[in-house]
Design a protein around this motif. Structure first.
Motif, PDB file in Angstrom:
ATOM      1  N   GLY A 185       0.974  -1.254  -0.015  1.00  0.00           N
ATOM      2  CA  GLY A 185      -0.146   0.049   0.002  1.00  0.00           C
ATOM      3  C   GLY A 185       0.616   1.239   0.053  1.00  0.00           C
ATOM      4  N   VAL A 186       0.307   2.368   0.357  1.00  0.00           N
ATOM      5  CA  VAL A 186       0.738   3.617   0.127  1.00  0.00           C
ATOM      6  C   VAL A 186       1.545   4.021   1.486  1.00  0.00           C
ATOM      7  CG1 VAL A 186       0.141   6.195   0.202  1.00  0.00           C
ATOM      8  CG2 VAL A 186      -1.183   4.436  -1.192  1.00  0.00           C
ATOM      9  N   VAL A 187       2.581   4.479   1.278  1.00  0.00           N
ATOM     10  CA  VAL A 187       3.369   5.398   2.559  1.00  0.00           C
ATOM     11  C   VAL A 187       2.850   6.593   2.836  1.00  0.00           C
ATOM     12  CG1 VAL A 187       5.684   5.912   3.325  1.00  0.00           C
ATOM     13  CG2 VAL A 187       5.511   3.907   1.729  1.00  0.00           C
ATOM     14  N   ASP A 188       2.394   6.633   4.127  1.00  0.00           N
ATOM     15  CA  ASP A 188       1.792   8.009   4.707  1.00  0.00           C
ATOM     16  C   ASP A 188       2.810   8.642   5.276  1.00  0.00           C
ATOM     17  OD1 ASP A 188      -0.212   9.701   5.222  1.00  0.00           O
ATOM     18  OD2 ASP A 188      -1.053   8.698   6.715  1.00  0.00           O
ATOM     19  N   ALA A 189       2.865   9.803   5.232  1.00  0.00           N
ATOM     20  CA  ALA A 189       3.936  10.542   5.928  1.00  0.00           C
ATOM     21  C   ALA A 189       3.416  12.084   6.246  1.00  0.00           C
ATOM     22  CB  ALA A 189       5.130  10.727   4.872  1.00  0.00           C
ATOM     23  N   HIS A 190       3.809  12.628   7.338  1.00  0.00           N
ATOM     24  CA  HIS A 190       3.771  14.072   7.645  1.00  0.00           C
ATOM     25  C   HIS A 190       4.642  14.632   8.795  1.00  0.00           C
ATOM     26  CE1 HIS A 190       2.090  13.400  11.904  1.00  0.00           C
ATOM     27  NE2 HIS A 190       1.382  12.645  11.259  1.00  0.00           N
ATOM     28  N   HIS A 191       5.186  15.847   8.518  1.00  0.00           N
ATOM     29  CA  HIS A 191       6.211  16.003   9.384  1.00  0.00           C
ATOM     30  C   HIS A 191       7.404  15.195   9.280  1.00  0.00           C
ATOM     31  CE1 HIS A 191       2.950  18.426  10.927  1.00  0.00           C
ATOM     32  NE2 HIS A 191       3.515  19.337  11.052  1.00  0.00           N
ATOM     33  N   ASP A 192       7.983  14.746  10.474  1.00  0.00           N
ATOM     34  CA  ASP A 192       9.018  13.890  10.349  1.00  0.00           C
ATOM     35  C   ASP A 192       8.593  12.464  10.628  1.00  0.00           C
ATOM     36  OD1 ASP A 192      10.883  15.718   9.462  1.00  0.00           O
ATOM     37  OD2 ASP A 192      11.482  16.269  11.628  1.00  0.00           O
ATOM     38  N   THR A 193       7.644  12.014  10.419  1.00  0.00           N
ATOM     39  CA  THR A 193       7.005  10.664  10.772  1.00  0.00           C
ATOM     40  C   THR A 193       6.448  10.040   9.636  1.00  0.00           C
ATOM     41  OG1 THR A 193       6.099  11.547  12.721  1.00  0.00           O
ATOM     42  CG2 THR A 193       5.408   9.631  12.144  1.00  0.00           C
ATOM     43  N   LEU A 194       6.607   8.604   9.249  1.00  0.00           N
ATOM     44  CA  LEU A 194       6.124   7.915   8.197  1.00  0.00           C
ATOM     45  C   LEU A 194       5.394   6.510   8.773  1.00  0.00           C
ATOM     46  CD1 LEU A 194       8.217   5.671   6.570  1.00  0.00           C
ATOM     47  CD2 LEU A 194       9.312   8.005   6.489  1.00  0.00           C
ATOM     48  N   ARG A 195       4.405   6.227   7.782  1.00  0.00           N
ATOM     49  CA  ARG A 195       3.762   4.736   8.520  1.00  0.00           C
ATOM     50  C   ARG A 195       3.552   4.155   7.197  1.00  0.00           C
ATOM     51  NH1 ARG A 195      -2.583   5.484   9.811  1.00  0.00           N
ATOM     52  NH2 ARG A 195      -3.041   6.827   8.124  1.00  0.00           N
ATOM     53  N   PHE A 196       3.734   2.774   7.228  1.00  0.00           N
ATOM     54  CA  PHE A 196       3.592   1.966   6.124  1.00  0.00           C
ATOM     55  C   PHE A 196       3.071   0.492   6.556  1.00  0.00           C
ATOM     56  CE2 PHE A 196       7.961   2.479   6.809  1.00  0.00           C
ATOM     57  CZ  PHE A 196       8.421   1.381   6.836  1.00  0.00           C
ATOM     58  N   GLN A 197       2.262  -0.213   5.741  1.00  0.00           N
ATOM     59  CA  GLN A 197       2.378  -1.813   5.958  1.00  0.00           C
ATOM     60  C   GLN A 197       3.234  -2.371   4.957  1.00  0.00           C
ATOM     61  OE1 GLN A 197      -1.605  -3.687   4.773  1.00  0.00           O
ATOM     62  NE2 GLN A 197      -1.725  -4.335   6.907  1.00  0.00           N
ATOM     63  N   TRP A 198       3.482  -3.829   5.640  1.00  0.00           N
ATOM     64  CA  TRP A 198       4.422  -4.466   4.613  1.00  0.00           C
ATOM     65  C   TRP A 198       4.043  -5.976   4.934  1.00  0.00           C
ATOM     66  CZ3 TRP A 198       6.256  -8.038   8.093  1.00  0.00           C
ATOM     67  CH2 TRP A 198       6.260  -7.749   9.293  1.00  0.00           C
ATOM     68  N   HIS A 199       4.459  -6.840   3.872  1.00  0.00           N
ATOM     69  CA  HIS A 199       4.094  -8.229   4.036  1.00  0.00           C
ATOM     70  C   HIS A 199       5.270  -8.921   3.801  1.00  0.00           C
ATOM     71  CE1 HIS A 199      -0.234  -7.587   1.930  1.00  0.00           C
ATOM     72  NE2 HIS A 199      -0.173  -7.133   3.001  1.00  0.00           N
ATOM     73  N   LEU A 200       5.371 -10.021   4.355  1.00  0.00           N
ATOM     74  CA  LEU A 200       6.626 -10.982   4.057  1.00  0.00           C
ATOM     75  C   LEU A 200       5.817 -12.413   3.772  1.00  0.00           C
ATOM     76  CD1 LEU A 200       9.597 -11.715   4.840  1.00  0.00           C
ATOM     77  CD2 LEU A 200       8.712 -12.834   6.929  1.00  0.00           C
ATOM     78  N   ALA A 201       6.456 -12.771   2.464  1.00  0.00           N
ATOM     79  CA  ALA A 201       5.909 -13.916   1.803  1.00  0.00           C
ATOM     80  C   ALA A 201       7.225 -14.682   0.994  1.00  0.00           C
ATOM     81  CB  ALA A 201       4.768 -13.507   0.954  1.00  0.00           C
ATOM     82  N   SER A 202       6.764 -16.069   0.816  1.00  0.00           N
ATOM     83  CA  SER A 202       7.766 -16.391  -0.281  1.00  0.00           C
ATOM     84  C   SER A 202       7.430 -16.238  -1.628  1.00  0.00           C
ATOM     85  CB  SER A 202       7.580 -17.923  -0.062  1.00  0.00           C
ATOM     86  OG  SER A 202       6.091 -18.580  -0.155  1.00  0.00           O
ATOM     87  N   PRO A 203       8.160 -16.055  -2.394  1.00  0.00           N
ATOM     88  CA  PRO A 203       7.710 -15.806  -3.811  1.00  0.00           C
ATOM     89  C   PRO A 203       6.822 -16.639  -4.553  1.00  0.00           C
ATOM     90  CG  PRO A 203      10.296 -16.026  -3.523  1.00  0.00           C
ATOM     91  CD  PRO A 203       9.695 -16.625  -2.370  1.00  0.00           C
ATOM     92  N   GLY A 204       5.791 -15.977  -4.889  1.00  0.00           N
ATOM     93  CA  GLY A 204       4.788 -16.510  -5.523  1.00  0.00           C
ATOM     94  C   GLY A 204       3.679 -17.129  -4.852  1.00  0.00           C
ATOM     95  N   ALA A 205       3.738 -17.002  -3.413  1.00  0.00           N
ATOM     96  CA  ALA A 205       2.814 -17.259  -2.478  1.00  0.00           C
ATOM     97  C   ALA A 205       1.325 -16.369  -2.559  1.00  0.00           C
ATOM     98  CB  ALA A 205       3.094 -17.049  -1.069  1.00  0.00           C
TER      99      ALA A 205
END
Length: 123
Positions: A71-91
């Motif tokens: 998804g999108v990296v959200d940021a303001h001032h000196d702060t950012l937030r983001f979601q990430w996934h960890l998966a095996s290739p092709g999962a």
């Protein structure tokens, strides 16, 4: 800030995926302030050495898996937030889903607060 935040988040994710120790350390030093702190429910790492050891340990726990921004990296001032996934290739589904909030110091990450939204059941 949004373009810089997205690029920084991409380099952050790249550091978690880099398996070559020298390249990973170079990425970590580029992305994080020298005395940065990374915390999540399982670890509290302070400084480049401890963050590098944490990344290496996660790679050993999940060999062959890759992190990706989700998804999108959200940021303001000196702060950012983001979601990430960890998966095996092709999962079809990620094995782990997380959400990070990072505060910046002079353009690099000074603190990461990591949250784990989905974790595998350990036998």
């Amino acid at each position: 800030m949004t373009t810089h935040a997205h690029a920084l988040a991409e380099r952050y994710i790249a550091s978690w995926n880099e398996t070559d120790a020298l390249r990973r350390r170079s990425l970590i030093e580029d992305v994080y302030a020298e005395h940065a702190r990374y915390t999540d429910p399982m670890v509290d790492a302070k400084g480049w050495e401890a963050i590098d050891a944490t990344v290496s340990a996660v790679q050993a726990m999940f060999p062959g898996h890759r992190f990706a921004l989700a998804g999108v990296v959200d940021a303001h001032h000196d702060t950012l937030r983001f979601q990430w996934h960890l998966a095996s290739p092709g999962a079809a589904e990620p094995l782990v889903i997380g959400f990070d909030v990072a505060s910046l110091q002079e353009g690099r990450i000074g603190q990461v607060f990591g949250f784990l939204d989905k974790v595998p059941q350990m036998a």
